[in-house]
Design an enzyme around this catalytic site. Sequence first.
Site, PDB file in Angstrom:
ATOM      1  N   ASN A 199       1.053  -7.766  -7.779  1.00 32.16           N
ATOM      2  CA  ASN A 199       1.490  -8.259  -6.807  1.00 32.16           C
ATOM      3  C   ASN A 199       0.545  -7.835  -5.332  1.00 32.16           C
ATOM      4  O   ASN A 199       0.923  -6.850  -4.798  1.00 32.16           O
ATOM      5  CB  ASN A 199       3.003  -8.076  -6.254  1.00 32.16           C
ATOM      6  CG  ASN A 199       3.616  -8.964  -4.999  1.00 32.16           C
ATOM      7  OD1 ASN A 199       2.900  -9.605  -4.475  1.00 32.16           O
ATOM      8  ND2 ASN A 199       4.673  -8.166  -4.693  1.00 32.16           N
ATOM      9  N   LYS A 225       0.855  -9.020  -2.605  1.00 28.67           N
ATOM     10  CA  LYS A 225       1.571  -9.124  -1.075  1.00 28.67           C
ATOM     11  C   LYS A 225       0.500 -10.210  -0.011  1.00 28.67           C
ATOM     12  O   LYS A 225      -0.183 -11.115  -0.620  1.00 28.67           O
ATOM     13  CB  LYS A 225       2.009  -7.760  -0.531  1.00 28.67           C
ATOM     14  CG  LYS A 225       2.921  -7.047  -1.655  1.00 28.67           C
ATOM     15  CD  LYS A 225       3.507  -5.932  -0.973  1.00 28.67           C
ATOM     16  CE  LYS A 225       4.500  -5.136  -2.183  1.00 28.67           C
ATOM     17  NZ  LYS A 225       5.267  -4.070  -1.509  1.00 28.67           N
ATOM     18  N   HIS A 274      11.957 -10.720  -4.136  1.00 28.52           N
ATOM     19  CA  HIS A 274      11.449  -9.674  -3.934  1.00 28.52           C
ATOM     20  C   HIS A 274      12.182  -8.905  -2.820  1.00 28.52           C
ATOM     21  O   HIS A 274      12.969  -9.515  -1.883  1.00 28.52           O
ATOM     22  CB  HIS A 274      10.076  -9.740  -3.716  1.00 28.52           C
ATOM     23  CG  HIS A 274       9.251  -8.448  -3.559  1.00 28.52           C
ATOM     24  ND1 HIS A 274       9.452  -7.561  -2.618  1.00 28.52           N
ATOM     25  CD2 HIS A 274       8.452  -7.899  -4.413  1.00 28.52           C
ATOM     26  CE1 HIS A 274       8.591  -6.590  -2.543  1.00 28.52           C
ATOM     27  NE2 HIS A 274       8.159  -6.596  -3.757  1.00 28.52           N
ATOM     28  N   GLU A 317      11.593  -7.420  -0.268  1.00 28.96           N
ATOM     29  CA  GLU A 317      10.894  -7.604   1.122  1.00 28.96           C
ATOM     30  C   GLU A 317      11.359  -8.863   1.518  1.00 28.96           C
ATOM     31  O   GLU A 317      11.896  -9.256   2.946  1.00 28.96           O
ATOM     32  CB  GLU A 317       9.813  -7.492   1.099  1.00 28.96           C
ATOM     33  CG  GLU A 317       8.729  -6.305   0.991  1.00 28.96           C
ATOM     34  CD  GLU A 317       7.557  -6.123   0.429  1.00 28.96           C
ATOM     35  OE1 GLU A 317       6.826  -5.117   0.393  1.00 28.96           O
ATOM     36  OE2 GLU A 317       6.660  -7.079   0.245  1.00 28.96           O
ATOM     37  N   GLU A 361      13.292  -2.929  -9.145  1.00 30.55           N
ATOM     38  CA  GLU A 361      12.626  -2.306  -8.039  1.00 30.55           C
ATOM     39  C   GLU A 361      13.508  -1.721  -6.936  1.00 30.55           C
ATOM     40  O   GLU A 361      13.940  -2.279  -6.270  1.00 30.55           O
ATOM     41  CB  GLU A 361      11.697  -3.266  -7.401  1.00 30.55           C
ATOM     42  CG  GLU A 361      12.244  -4.677  -6.937  1.00 30.55           C
ATOM     43  CD  GLU A 361      11.385  -5.413  -5.820  1.00 30.55           C
ATOM     44  OE1 GLU A 361      10.201  -5.333  -5.775  1.00 30.55           O
ATOM     45  OE2 GLU A 361      11.868  -6.315  -5.289  1.00 30.55           O
ATOM     46  N   GLY A 418       6.523   1.210  -1.930  1.00 34.56           N
ATOM     47  CA  GLY A 418       5.409   1.475  -0.741  1.00 34.56           C
ATOM     48  C   GLY A 418       5.845   2.929  -0.003  1.00 34.56           C
ATOM     49  O   GLY A 418       5.101   3.066   1.063  1.00 34.56           O
ATOM     50  N   SER A 437       5.700   1.742  -6.236  1.00 34.75           N
ATOM     51  CA  SER A 437       4.805   2.836  -6.105  1.00 34.75           C
ATOM     52  C   SER A 437       4.139   3.331  -7.579  1.00 34.75           C
ATOM     53  O   SER A 437       4.143   4.363  -7.695  1.00 34.75           O
ATOM     54  CB  SER A 437       5.205   4.003  -5.451  1.00 34.75           C
ATOM     55  OG  SER A 437       5.785   3.824  -4.160  1.00 34.75           O
TER      56      SER A 437
END
Length: 261
Positions: A11, A13, A103, A105, A175, A181, A221
């Site tokens: 991904n 992003k 996701h 985010e 996730e 991150g 990560s």
Amino acid sequence: MSDRTLLLAGNWKMNHDHLEAISSVQKLAWALEDAKLDETKCDVVVIPPFTDIRSVQTLIQGDKLWLTYGAQDVSQHEPGAHTGEIAASFLARLGCTYVVVGHSERRANNHETNDIVAAKVKAALAQEITPILCIGESLEQRQEKTHVDFTLTQLEESLADLDSASLEGLVIAYEPVWAIGTGETATAEDAAEMAAAIRARLAERYSDSLAASTRILYGGSVKTDNVAQVLASDDVDGALVGGASLNGPDFAALCKAAVAK
């Protein structure tokens, strides 16, 4: 040992313009070839920004690369007066095999509820695009030991009103939000616990066959030096990789480490 094929999805992003995307995919393909990675052992997927998809499609299809590609999001709406949205039918015309849905985010920054995510899953499936459904808990929920219940509720509500037959091929990415991150990674035991719980809930809610065939990824990560640990459980079938997928040779090294686990 599971007979589900390993899936490694990068991904990107909001990274790489279309020229950088071409370079990255070319370098990834060359590095995978140099590594002599057996394409029957894993599926390698790149998930670029919308503006890169056409360039990635042209390269992968034109050079007959064994990579596949997808999109980072999809609209729950049909084409029409929805400024800034991207319909599933548009992604299908671009040959996207996968689309990331829900996701963390987007759940946090774009206020996507489980109802919205469920609508996006349905939109993707209607165009025969495989959703990579993202679910996972916050650090607070893990500390309170409500992480399993929270994540399974996300799973059920994000698949609302869908039956087992329509979900054939579904991919789920666990996730944990606290590991995305941050440099923090769930332990092999953490990943295994949640993957097993997800698979058990799929069997309970849908069917044993769907539970057995669904690929469950870990995201958060993931790097070359920890991917083998993360994939230690037979219930974990791959990884949704962020920053470590941006550099083609680095992502190829991660894929090689994953296959060799």
